[in-house]
Design a protein around this motif. Structure first.
Motif, short mmCIF file in Angstrom:
data_model
loop_
_atom_site.label_atom_id
_atom_site.label_comp_id
_atom_site.label_asym_id
_atom_site.label_seq_id
_atom_site.Cartn_x
_atom_site.Cartn_y
_atom_site.Cartn_z
N PHE A 1 0.81 -1.22 0.00
CA PHE A 1 0.00 0.00 0.00
C PHE A 1 0.84 1.27 0.00
N TRP B 1 -5.13 5.09 1.21
CA TRP B 1 -5.83 4.00 0.55
C TRP B 1 -7.09 3.61 1.30
N TRP B 2 -7.02 3.57 2.64
CA TRP B 2 -8.22 3.25 3.42
C TRP B 2 -9.28 4.32 3.23
N LEU C 1 -9.66 6.22 0.62
CA LEU C 1 -10.17 6.07 -0.74
C LEU C 1 -11.16 4.91 -0.83
N ILE C 2 -10.85 3.80 -0.22
CA ILE C 2 -11.75 2.64 -0.24
C ILE C 2 -13.06 2.95 0.46
N ILE C 3 -13.00 3.58 1.62
CA ILE C 3 -14.22 3.93 2.36
C ILE C 3 -15.04 4.94 1.58
N LEU D 1 -15.20 5.36 -1.67
CA LEU D 1 -15.84 4.66 -2.80
C LEU D 1 -17.03 3.85 -2.34
N ILE D 2 -16.93 3.20 -1.19
CA ILE D 2 -18.05 2.43 -0.66
C ILE D 2 -19.22 3.36 -0.35
#
Length: 69
Positions: free
Chosen positions: A7, A16-17, A19-21, A23-24
């Motif tokens: 990462f 990254w975390w 970004l992932i959250i 997007l969700i």
């Protein structure tokens, strides 16, 4: 050691975390909070809704209904 090297390590892991959250959250909002498409109503249905809401009076409703039919 190779901690979090995939990462990017350190602060990149938080990026990254996030970004992932994010997007969700965007996907969930798009699926559950989408507005209905107003184009699926016919002009007569729209006219009937406006009359039911009291936006137009009976005289205007009848006149516009005649125009549509």
């Amino acid at each position: 050691m190779h901690d979090f090297q995939f990462f990017g390590g350190g602060w990149m892991m938080f990026f990254w975390w996030f970004l992932i959250i994010a997007l969700i959250v965007i996907i969930v909002k798009a699926l559950f909070y989408s507005k209905p498409n107003r184009e699926k109503y016919t002009p007569l249905e729209i006219l009937e809704r406006r009359y039911a809401k009291g936006e137009i009076d009976k005289e205007e409703y009848e006149k516009r209904k005649e125009d549509l039919l």
